[in-house]
Design a protein around this motif. Sequence first.
Motif, PDB file in Angstrom:
ATOM      1  N   GLY A   1      -2.135  19.072   4.435  1.00  0.00           N
ATOM      2  CA  GLY A   1      -0.730  19.358   5.343  1.00  0.00           C
ATOM      3  C   GLY A   1      -0.274  18.079   5.930  1.00  0.00           C
ATOM      4  O   GLY A   1       0.703  18.120   6.518  1.00  0.00           O
ATOM      5  N   TYR A   2      -0.662  17.011   5.513  1.00  0.00           N
ATOM      6  CA  TYR A   2      -0.222  15.626   5.895  1.00  0.00           C
ATOM      7  C   TYR A   2       0.470  15.102   4.818  1.00  0.00           C
ATOM      8  O   TYR A   2       0.481  15.367   3.619  1.00  0.00           O
ATOM      9  N   THR A   3       1.547  13.929   5.125  1.00  0.00           N
ATOM     10  CA  THR A   3       2.178  13.134   4.248  1.00  0.00           C
ATOM     11  C   THR A   3       1.600  11.899   4.372  1.00  0.00           C
ATOM     12  O   THR A   3       1.217  11.379   5.524  1.00  0.00           O
ATOM     13  N   ALA A   4       1.047  11.345   3.085  1.00  0.00           N
ATOM     14  CA  ALA A   4       0.410  10.064   3.150  1.00  0.00           C
ATOM     15  C   ALA A   4       1.287   8.670   3.225  1.00  0.00           C
ATOM     16  O   ALA A   4       2.679   8.851   2.573  1.00  0.00           O
ATOM     17  N   LYS A   5       1.181   8.133   4.275  1.00  0.00           N
ATOM     18  CA  LYS A   5       2.023   6.713   4.418  1.00  0.00           C
ATOM     19  C   LYS A   5       1.113   5.417   4.077  1.00  0.00           C
ATOM     20  O   LYS A   5       0.044   5.558   4.471  1.00  0.00           O
ATOM     21  N   PHE A   6       1.610   4.669   3.532  1.00  0.00           N
ATOM     22  CA  PHE A   6       0.558   3.641   3.021  1.00  0.00           C
ATOM     23  C   PHE A   6       1.189   1.998   3.918  1.00  0.00           C
ATOM     24  O   PHE A   6       2.595   2.085   3.944  1.00  0.00           O
ATOM     25  N   LYS A   7       0.325   1.350   4.105  1.00  0.00           N
ATOM     26  CA  LYS A   7       0.626  -0.070   4.710  1.00  0.00           C
ATOM     27  C   LYS A   7      -0.270  -1.114   4.097  1.00  0.00           C
ATOM     28  O   LYS A   7      -1.350  -0.945   3.922  1.00  0.00           O
ATOM     29  N   THR A   8       0.578  -1.892   3.572  1.00  0.00           N
ATOM     30  CA  THR A   8      -0.220  -2.930   2.608  1.00  0.00           C
ATOM     31  C   THR A   8      -0.544  -3.922   3.438  1.00  0.00           C
ATOM     32  O   THR A   8       0.233  -4.394   4.309  1.00  0.00           O
ATOM     33  N   THR A   9      -1.781  -4.682   3.156  1.00  0.00           N
ATOM     34  CA  THR A   9      -2.110  -5.956   3.786  1.00  0.00           C
ATOM     35  C   THR A   9      -3.212  -6.515   2.907  1.00  0.00           C
ATOM     36  O   THR A   9      -3.398  -5.998   1.956  1.00  0.00           O
ATOM     37  N   SER A  10      -3.571  -7.679   3.430  1.00  0.00           N
ATOM     38  CA  SER A  10      -4.559  -8.460   2.330  1.00  0.00           C
ATOM     39  C   SER A  10      -5.913  -7.736   2.533  1.00  0.00           C
ATOM     40  O   SER A  10      -6.075  -6.987   3.500  1.00  0.00           O
ATOM     41  N   PHE A  11      -6.536  -7.940   1.746  1.00  0.00           N
ATOM     42  CA  PHE A  11      -8.099  -7.393   1.731  1.00  0.00           C
ATOM     43  C   PHE A  11      -9.043  -7.497   2.897  1.00  0.00           C
ATOM     44  O   PHE A  11      -9.269  -6.616   3.632  1.00  0.00           O
ATOM     45  N   ASP A  12      -8.871  -8.751   3.425  1.00  0.00           N
ATOM     46  CA  ASP A  12      -9.428  -9.082   4.647  1.00  0.00           C
ATOM     47  C   ASP A  12      -8.572  -8.693   5.890  1.00  0.00           C
ATOM     48  O   ASP A  12      -9.524  -8.430   6.973  1.00  0.00           O
ATOM     49  N   GLY A  13      -7.600  -7.946   5.918  1.00  0.00           N
ATOM     50  CA  GLY A  13      -6.916  -7.302   6.895  1.00  0.00           C
ATOM     51  C   GLY A  13      -7.185  -5.713   6.873  1.00  0.00           C
ATOM     52  O   GLY A  13      -6.965  -5.117   7.749  1.00  0.00           O
ATOM     53  N   LEU A  14      -7.758  -4.989   5.724  1.00  0.00           N
ATOM     54  CA  LEU A  14      -7.934  -3.926   5.828  1.00  0.00           C
ATOM     55  C   LEU A  14      -8.684  -3.127   6.851  1.00  0.00           C
ATOM     56  O   LEU A  14      -8.134  -1.963   7.457  1.00  0.00           O
ATOM     57  N   PHE A  15      -9.885  -3.622   7.215  1.00  0.00           N
ATOM     58  CA  PHE A  15     -10.568  -2.856   8.302  1.00  0.00           C
ATOM     59  C   PHE A  15     -10.095  -3.338   9.585  1.00  0.00           C
ATOM     60  O   PHE A  15     -10.220  -2.770  10.507  1.00  0.00           O
ATOM     61  N   GLY A  16      -9.519  -4.673   9.799  1.00  0.00           N
ATOM     62  CA  GLY A  16      -8.909  -4.954  10.996  1.00  0.00           C
ATOM     63  C   GLY A  16      -7.826  -3.809  11.360  1.00  0.00           C
ATOM     64  O   GLY A  16      -7.610  -3.540  12.684  1.00  0.00           O
ATOM     65  N   GLN A  17      -7.100  -3.381  10.499  1.00  0.00           N
ATOM     66  CA  GLN A  17      -5.814  -2.452  10.757  1.00  0.00           C
ATOM     67  C   GLN A  17      -6.374  -1.182  11.170  1.00  0.00           C
ATOM     68  O   GLN A  17      -6.028  -0.550  11.875  1.00  0.00           O
ATOM     69  N   LEU A  18      -7.766  -0.822  10.454  1.00  0.00           N
ATOM     70  CA  LEU A  18      -8.347   0.469  10.787  1.00  0.00           C
ATOM     71  C   LEU A  18      -8.882   0.489  12.314  1.00  0.00           C
ATOM     72  O   LEU A  18      -9.038   1.121  13.055  1.00  0.00           O
TER      73      LEU A  18
END
Length: 138
Positions: free
Chosen positions: A75-92
Amino acid sequence: MKKNRLIGSVVVLLSLVFVLAGCSSSSSSKSSSTSTQKTVTFATTGVSFPTSYKSNGKLKGYDVDIAKAAAKQLGYTAKFKTTSFDGLFGQLSSGKVDAVANMVSITPQREKQYYFSKPYGYFTYAIAVSKKIKADKH
């Protein structure tokens, strides 16, 4: 067989999205004065073909499709934020996204900080060398 694998992947990712969205320190719900839209935000590179890439300016790929299907099922809408690979877990880690939807490896160090779904993709890696180059025999 592919259909069963896809269904299994969706179920695993649904569990992951549910856990991460529920445990997120930031709110994944966006509200406006007229309606409330629940969203879950995924970090992805947008340059990892065939799992997360852009084609004609639109984000596509296996991980993107699975994330959208999982979000929709919940029941959610997916939203995406692109970043460099080394930034994926930092964003999380910083709470800027709720989950990572990108081909990542599960490592013991990462398992200490994050929840992971069961692996749903297996990739074989190799080194390619031109046939014009002759290998030295030892």
